[in-house]
Design an enzyme around this catalytic site. Structure first.
Site, mmCIF file in Angstrom:
data_model
loop_
_atom_site.group_PDB
_atom_site.id
_atom_site.type_symbol
_atom_site.label_atom_id
_atom_site.label_comp_id
_atom_site.label_asym_id
_atom_site.label_seq_id
_atom_site.Cartn_x
_atom_site.Cartn_y
_atom_site.Cartn_z
ATOM 1 N N CYS A 31 0.812 -1.219 0.000
ATOM 2 C CA CYS A 31 0.000 0.000 0.000
ATOM 3 C C CYS A 31 0.844 1.267 0.000
ATOM 4 O O CYS A 31 0.318 2.369 -0.104
ATOM 5 C CB CYS A 31 -0.948 -0.019 1.188
ATOM 6 S SG CYS A 31 -1.819 -1.574 1.281
ATOM 7 N N HIS A 41 -3.195 8.059 5.716
ATOM 8 C CA HIS A 41 -3.337 6.751 5.082
ATOM 9 C C HIS A 41 -4.787 6.287 5.293
ATOM 10 O O HIS A 41 -5.408 5.777 4.377
ATOM 11 C CB HIS A 41 -2.324 5.765 5.660
ATOM 12 C CG HIS A 41 -2.302 4.454 4.951
ATOM 13 N ND1 HIS A 41 -2.117 4.354 3.592
ATOM 14 C CD2 HIS A 41 -2.453 3.174 5.402
ATOM 15 C CE1 HIS A 41 -2.156 3.071 3.233
ATOM 16 N NE2 HIS A 41 -2.369 2.338 4.307
ATOM 17 N N HIS A 46 -9.568 1.964 -1.298
ATOM 18 C CA HIS A 46 -8.130 1.768 -1.152
ATOM 19 C C HIS A 46 -7.571 1.086 -2.401
ATOM 20 O O HIS A 46 -7.778 -0.110 -2.610
ATOM 21 C CB HIS A 46 -7.860 0.926 0.093
ATOM 22 C CG HIS A 46 -6.413 0.835 0.467
ATOM 23 N ND1 HIS A 46 -5.399 1.373 -0.303
ATOM 24 C CD2 HIS A 46 -5.801 0.270 1.548
ATOM 25 C CE1 HIS A 46 -4.236 1.135 0.284
ATOM 26 N NE2 HIS A 46 -4.449 0.468 1.401
ATOM 27 N N PHE A 85 1.262 -3.215 4.470
ATOM 28 C CA PHE A 85 1.464 -4.561 5.020
ATOM 29 C C PHE A 85 2.939 -4.871 4.818
ATOM 30 O O PHE A 85 3.453 -4.754 3.699
ATOM 31 C CB PHE A 85 0.636 -5.596 4.250
ATOM 32 C CG PHE A 85 -0.817 -5.659 4.648
ATOM 33 C CD1 PHE A 85 -1.333 -4.867 5.651
ATOM 34 C CD2 PHE A 85 -1.675 -6.541 3.997
ATOM 35 C CE1 PHE A 85 -2.674 -4.942 6.009
ATOM 36 C CE2 PHE A 85 -3.021 -6.630 4.353
ATOM 37 C CZ PHE A 85 -3.525 -5.826 5.354
ATOM 38 N N LYS A 101 -9.517 8.170 1.094
ATOM 39 C CA LYS A 101 -9.948 6.782 0.868
ATOM 40 C C LYS A 101 -11.411 6.588 1.236
ATOM 41 O O LYS A 101 -12.037 5.616 0.798
ATOM 42 C CB LYS A 101 -9.085 5.807 1.670
ATOM 43 C CG LYS A 101 -7.695 5.594 1.114
ATOM 44 C CD LYS A 101 -6.998 4.434 1.814
ATOM 45 C CE LYS A 101 -5.564 4.255 1.332
ATOM 46 N NZ LYS A 101 -4.626 5.235 1.916
ATOM 47 N N GLU A 134 -2.401 5.449 13.389
ATOM 48 C CA GLU A 134 -2.004 6.657 12.648
ATOM 49 C C GLU A 134 -2.279 7.896 13.493
ATOM 50 O O GLU A 134 -1.479 8.838 13.538
ATOM 51 C CB GLU A 134 -2.732 6.741 11.296
ATOM 52 C CG GLU A 134 -2.221 7.908 10.440
ATOM 53 C CD GLU A 134 -2.691 7.853 8.991
ATOM 54 O OE1 GLU A 134 -3.572 7.039 8.669
ATOM 55 O OE2 GLU A 134 -2.164 8.642 8.183
#
Lengths: 80, 413
Positions: B164, B304, B341, B400, B336, B315
């Site tokens: 990502c 994010h 995403h 990830f 998003k 976050e």
């Protein structure tokens, strides 16, 4: 043109989309006249093999010059 | 040596729209691009919603027909976004200095649907029936190669695989290459198009996706207490970065500047973020240190903000850790909530939204933020855009694998 030849022309046209279909005649040379490169030819062969359920060996591919040659190999393969 | 780096072109293809202006209109109006899956029958899946690019999307205006059938969808949409960016930058003609022109493009997975289809052919028809284009369509570095061929760019050229964070890493590396003087121009960004049974069932197996099938537009709800996972989307974002001097000399549009890049790894867990947000905090800090900026000088963060339980919480912790009291003065948003995403494209799409935020003085909203999670207590610009004069902004991307990337932008002067 018989049915196999018509189908071959269709599939060649599918790969060489930027070539005017009127120019894809049976006596057209695939590389010299239609501007195909090696990847185009392998792409074509894969479509033809899939369509006709036949196999064209790499040795036979080497011998292909014209659209007619392709149709002839398909016909020969189907007789086997 | 460190040089100023300007953004001189931008291109976007998302589930909201094709083109930067149309995307910005949708985003600032708080529109969701999420809907029931249309491109295949999702009946067997737990999640049956996604952010799909509109069915009438037509790349043939940008890509010759012959090339089109030999490109995976991630390559097609990436090429369209790259063309938009390059045309805006006015670099249509092959440059005089091709070796000074880089192309760096991220993709989290590459041509996954091509790999899936190839595997079906292998299983049903056997190895002799494999089409010759499987490999070039599957591999993630072919798009940067194709962009180079299209525009005659012969400098450093590679793909970035960073889940990502891929798009943000690509832009960060491109920024660094131009800033350090190894290239003068870089086409850079990210692309992803993996929506299909393979990707969705795999993310479902990780319990990562929202299952709010009955209300797709409400499914992506970052920082809301009822969030239940991210919504998979497809898309591409591309920018042209250029040394400020070169851009100025040739009178190119200067749409903003990248002034900082920070990259770290949590080294903590394969799919969970460090609960203390240390790595994320340090990535943002490094981006600020890159140009000696103080945290108080930042006004906006494009988070994010995936809409997963863990990301949004950590976050928030990371932002508070870096910004202290100033965290509450920041305008933050997760776009998003509207785009879903798009994995490896997300960081690039959001880099563009961040530059546009500064350019227009409008912070886009986080939609579906109806009931904030008590653990997420910052100003996420809930549901409506906010006008604000802003000079510096950060875009965050976390992957990830624990990879954290922060890009720092400055409004065009």
């Amino acid at each position: 043109m018989d049915d196999i030849e018509k189908k071959v022309v269709d599939l060649v046209a599918e790969v060489l989309v930027d070539v005017n279909k009127e120019n894809i005649r049976l006596d057209a040379k695939i590389v010299e006249d239609l501007g195909a490169e090696s990847l185009d030819i392998y792409d074509m062969i894969a479509l033809l093999e899939d369509e006709f359920g036949t196999e064209i060996s790499d040795e036979e591919v080497e011998k292909i010059r014209t659209v007619q040659d392709v149709a002839d190999f398909i016909k020969a393969g189907q007789k086997k | 040596m460190s040089r100023r780096v300007a953004i001189t072109g931008m291109g976007l293809v998302t589930c909201l729209a094709t083109g930067v202006d149309e995307n910005w209109k949708q985003i600032t109006n708080g529109r969701s691009g999420i809907g029931p899956i249309q491109s295949f029958d999702p009946q067997r899946l737990v999640t049956r919603i996604a952010g799909e690019i509109a069915a009438d999307f037509d790349p043939s205006g940008y890509i010759p027909k012959k090339e089109l059938r030999r490109m995976d969808r991630h390559q097609q949409i990436g090429m369209v976004a790259a063309c938009q960016a390059v045309f805006q930058a006015g670099l249509n003609e092959p440059p005089d200095d091709p070796r000074r022109c880089a192309v760096i493009v991220g993709s989290g997975i590459g041509g996954l649907t091509t790999i899936h289809d190839g595997f079906e052919i292998l299983r049903e028809k056997g190895p002799k029936r494999m089409p010759p284009m499987i490999i070039p369509m599957a591999v993630g570095n072919l798009l940067p190669g194709m962009i180079a061929m299209r525009f005659g760019l012969k400098g450093p050229n590679f793909g970035v695989v960073n889940a990502c964070s891929s798009g943000a890493s690509a832009i960060g590396e491109a920024y660094r290459i131009v800033s350090m003087g190894f290239a003068d121009v870089a086409v850079s960004g990210g692309t992803e198009a993996v929506i299909g049974e393979f990707a969705i069932s795999s993310f479902n197996a990780l319990r990562a996706l929202s299952t709010r099938n009955e209300a797709p537009e409400k499914a992506s709800r970052p920082f809301d207490k009822d969030r239940d996972g991210f919504v998979l989307a497809e898309g591409a974002g591309m920018v042209v970065l250029e040394s400020f001097e070169r851009a100025q000399e040739r009178g190119a549009p200067i749409l903003g500047e990248i002034v900082g890049y920070g990259a770290t790894c949590d080294a903590y867990h394969i799919v969970m973020p460090d609960p203390e947000g240390v790595g994320a905090h340090e990535a943002m800090k490094l981006a600020l240190d890159d140009c000696g900026l103080k945290p108080e000088q930042v006004q906006y963060i494009n988070a994010h903000g995936t809409s997963t339980d863990l990301n949004d919480k950590t976050e928030t912790i990371a932002i508070k850790r870096l910004f202290g009291k100033h965290a509450h003065n920041l305008s933050i948003s997760s776009t998003k909530s509207m785009t879903g995403h798009a994995l490896g494209a997300a960081g690039a799409i959001e880099a563009i939204f961040t530059a546009l935020t500064l350019m227009h003085g409008i912070a886009p909203p986080t939609i579906n933020l109806d009931c904030p999670d008590p653990q997420c207590d910052l100003d996420y610009t809930p549901n409506k855009s906010v006008k604000r004069d802003m000079e510096y902004a950060i875009s965050n991307s976390f992957a990830f694998g624990g990879q954290n990337v922060s890009l720092l932008f400055r409004r065009s002067q």
